[in-house]
Design a protein around this motif. Structure first.
Motif, PDB file in Angstrom:
ATOM      1  N   PRO A 151      38.657  49.954  42.521  1.00  0.00           N
ATOM      2  CA  PRO A 151      37.839  49.660  41.258  1.00  0.00           C
ATOM      3  C   PRO A 151      38.394  50.465  40.168  1.00  0.00           C
ATOM      4  N   THR A 152      38.166  49.731  38.955  1.00  0.00           N
ATOM      5  CA  THR A 152      38.707  50.438  37.840  1.00  0.00           C
ATOM      6  C   THR A 152      38.130  51.857  37.609  1.00  0.00           C
ATOM      7  N   LYS A 153      37.150  52.010  38.012  1.00  0.00           N
ATOM      8  CA  LYS A 153      36.358  53.329  37.632  1.00  0.00           C
ATOM      9  C   LYS A 153      37.173  54.557  38.507  1.00  0.00           C
ATOM     10  N   GLU A 154      37.781  53.948  39.494  1.00  0.00           N
ATOM     11  CA  GLU A 154      38.588  54.916  40.222  1.00  0.00           C
ATOM     12  C   GLU A 154      39.843  55.130  39.635  1.00  0.00           C
ATOM     13  N   GLN A 171      52.106  57.890  41.650  1.00  0.00           N
ATOM     14  CA  GLN A 171      52.534  58.279  42.832  1.00  0.00           C
ATOM     15  C   GLN A 171      51.974  59.606  43.444  1.00  0.00           C
ATOM     16  N   GLN A 172      51.419  60.489  42.985  1.00  0.00           N
ATOM     17  CA  GLN A 172      50.763  61.719  43.488  1.00  0.00           C
ATOM     18  C   GLN A 172      49.317  60.910  43.967  1.00  0.00           C
ATOM     19  N   TYR A 173      48.724  60.246  43.683  1.00  0.00           N
ATOM     20  CA  TYR A 173      47.467  59.827  44.022  1.00  0.00           C
ATOM     21  C   TYR A 173      47.779  59.139  45.262  1.00  0.00           C
ATOM     22  N   LEU A 174      48.645  58.293  45.315  1.00  0.00           N
ATOM     23  CA  LEU A 174      48.961  57.437  46.722  1.00  0.00           C
ATOM     24  C   LEU A 174      49.279  58.535  47.640  1.00  0.00           C
ATOM     25  N   LEU A 175      50.161  59.565  47.325  1.00  0.00           N
ATOM     26  CA  LEU A 175      50.618  60.548  48.411  1.00  0.00           C
ATOM     27  C   LEU A 175      49.489  61.322  48.951  1.00  0.00           C
ATOM     28  N   ARG A 176      48.515  61.807  47.781  1.00  0.00           N
ATOM     29  CA  ARG A 176      47.416  62.890  48.391  1.00  0.00           C
ATOM     30  C   ARG A 176      46.275  61.924  48.979  1.00  0.00           C
ATOM     31  N   GLU A 177      45.909  61.121  48.290  1.00  0.00           N
ATOM     32  CA  GLU A 177      44.634  60.389  48.664  1.00  0.00           C
ATOM     33  C   GLU A 177      44.940  59.637  50.019  1.00  0.00           C
ATOM     34  N   ASN A 200      37.105  52.533  51.395  1.00  0.00           N
ATOM     35  CA  ASN A 200      35.960  52.830  50.096  1.00  0.00           C
ATOM     36  C   ASN A 200      36.690  51.877  48.861  1.00  0.00           C
ATOM     37  N   GLY A 201      37.022  50.664  49.195  1.00  0.00           N
ATOM     38  CA  GLY A 201      37.507  49.749  48.208  1.00  0.00           C
ATOM     39  C   GLY A 201      38.780  49.887  47.670  1.00  0.00           C
ATOM     40  N   VAL A 202      39.814  50.794  48.094  1.00  0.00           N
ATOM     41  CA  VAL A 202      40.802  50.854  47.797  1.00  0.00           C
ATOM     42  C   VAL A 202      42.004  50.323  48.885  1.00  0.00           C
ATOM     43  N   TYR A 203      42.940  49.518  48.469  1.00  0.00           N
ATOM     44  CA  TYR A 203      43.629  48.577  49.246  1.00  0.00           C
ATOM     45  C   TYR A 203      45.163  48.591  48.908  1.00  0.00           C
ATOM     46  N   VAL A 204      46.028  49.114  50.021  1.00  0.00           N
ATOM     47  CA  VAL A 204      47.086  48.943  49.625  1.00  0.00           C
ATOM     48  C   VAL A 204      47.941  48.276  50.523  1.00  0.00           C
ATOM     49  N   GLY A 219      48.037  35.156  52.426  1.00  0.00           N
ATOM     50  CA  GLY A 219      47.048  35.446  53.537  1.00  0.00           C
ATOM     51  C   GLY A 219      46.522  36.846  53.158  1.00  0.00           C
ATOM     52  N   LEU A 220      46.850  37.429  52.103  1.00  0.00           N
ATOM     53  CA  LEU A 220      46.084  38.427  51.923  1.00  0.00           C
ATOM     54  C   LEU A 220      44.786  38.367  51.227  1.00  0.00           C
ATOM     55  N   THR A 221      43.656  39.174  51.715  1.00  0.00           N
ATOM     56  CA  THR A 221      42.407  39.144  51.070  1.00  0.00           C
ATOM     57  C   THR A 221      41.793  40.422  50.819  1.00  0.00           C
ATOM     58  N   TYR A 222      40.940  40.481  49.641  1.00  0.00           N
ATOM     59  CA  TYR A 222      40.421  41.704  49.271  1.00  0.00           C
ATOM     60  C   TYR A 222      39.006  41.591  48.813  1.00  0.00           C
ATOM     61  N   THR A 223      38.133  42.357  49.329  1.00  0.00           N
ATOM     62  CA  THR A 223      36.587  42.029  49.023  1.00  0.00           C
ATOM     63  C   THR A 223      36.263  43.121  47.911  1.00  0.00           C
ATOM     64  N   PRO A 224      35.823  43.052  46.809  1.00  0.00           N
ATOM     65  CA  PRO A 224      35.730  44.180  45.760  1.00  0.00           C
ATOM     66  C   PRO A 224      34.553  44.876  46.122  1.00  0.00           C
ATOM     67  N   THR A 225      34.553  46.096  45.608  1.00  0.00           N
ATOM     68  CA  THR A 225      33.438  46.858  45.646  1.00  0.00           C
ATOM     69  C   THR A 225      32.691  47.387  44.225  1.00  0.00           C
TER      70      THR A 225
END
Length: 264
Positions: A151-154, A171-177, A200-204, A219-225
């Motif tokens: 989510p953009t708010k994230e 980079q810090q966000y992906l490592l720590r969260e 929680n809506g974060v997809y990597v 074949g990747l799908t994402y369901t927005p929150t």
């Protein structure tokens, strides 16, 4: 708006600069002009030229360039016979259109944009990724990219704990969260794509490709929150060992429409 004394005021209508699907996924706008095979833009220059992407990979020592676009078939500059054209007919180097992006411009970076989404409505995707490599031979070399959706708010956090408009913050966000180290190396036995985080809506998704050919990822799908969602395409480890060379991207689509039917 309603003020404390009960009076009201209205603004004139304005156009929200968002779309319901990713825009300019083939990187055709703006067009690389002249005879050069590639052009580098600052975020501001790219936006003013009609581009919708922005990048976290700003290099302040190189006039703040952040986005690099390559035009196939050009004879000027670093073109045919170079890393841009490894194992490709240079006249048909881009899998869609005539241009593609290099995530590692003059620094490691992430191209990103925001999309209007409907909570609970699935988005379908397809894209193509290729390594640039470091040596022109038949031994495959690998670059790794991370598709990050949230989510953009994230992505625009009010607590200022991470600045996700910078590569360091991302980079810090992906490592720590998410416990993801984007600098980890992957080899040709690990080519492909893998969902490495989905909470929680974060997809990597990790995408590792060789320099021998474009890899089509579908074949990747994402369901927005959320109603506005940010898509990042993040440069990871590069075979060149340089933050300024690697991770080609083209033919990027995220849409509510079903992907096109394959020929087979």
């Amino acid at each position: 708006a309603i003020f404390e004394d009960g009076t009201k005021t209205e603004s004139k209508p304005f156009q929200v600069p968002y779309y319901k699907e990713l825009q300019n996924g083939s990187f055709e706008t703006p067009e690389v002009l002249g005879t050069s095979s590639n052009e580098q833009f600052t975020n501001t220059q790219y936006k003013n030229a009609g581009g919708v992407w922005q990048s976290t990979g700003v290099n302040s020592d190189k006039n703040n360039v952040a986005i690099e676009i390559v035009h196939e078939g050009r004879t000027g500059g670093d073109a045919e016979g170079s890393g841009y054209a490894w194992y490709n007919d240079w006249e048909q180097a881009a899998p869609e259109g005539e241009q593609f992006a290099e995530l590692n411009c003059e620094a490691a970076g992430a191209l990103y944009q925001d999309v209007l989404t409907m909570e609970g409505t699935t988005l379908y995707s397809w894209l193509q990724h290729r390594a640039r490599g470091n040596h022109k031979n038949a031994n495959p070399e690998c670059d790794t990219m991370y598709l990050v959706i949230m989510p953009t708010k994230e992505a625009i956090r009010e607590d200022d704990s991470y600045d996700l408009t910078t590569q360091t913050g991302l980079q810090q966000y992906l490592l720590r969260e998410c416990n993801i180290n984007i600098n980890q190396q992957y080899n040709s036995s690990q080519v492909g794509n893998k969902v490495v985080y989905d909470q929680n809506g974060v997809y990597v998704v990790r995408v590792t490709s060789t320099d021998q050919a474009w890899q089509e990822v579908n074949g990747l799908t994402y369901t927005p929150t959320a109603s506005v969602t940010r898509f990042f395409f993040v440069a990871g480890y590069t075979a060149s060992g340089s933050n300024t060379m690697g991770n080609f991207l083209d033919d990027v689509h995220f849409t509510q429409d079903l992907p096109p039917v394959a020929d087979d």
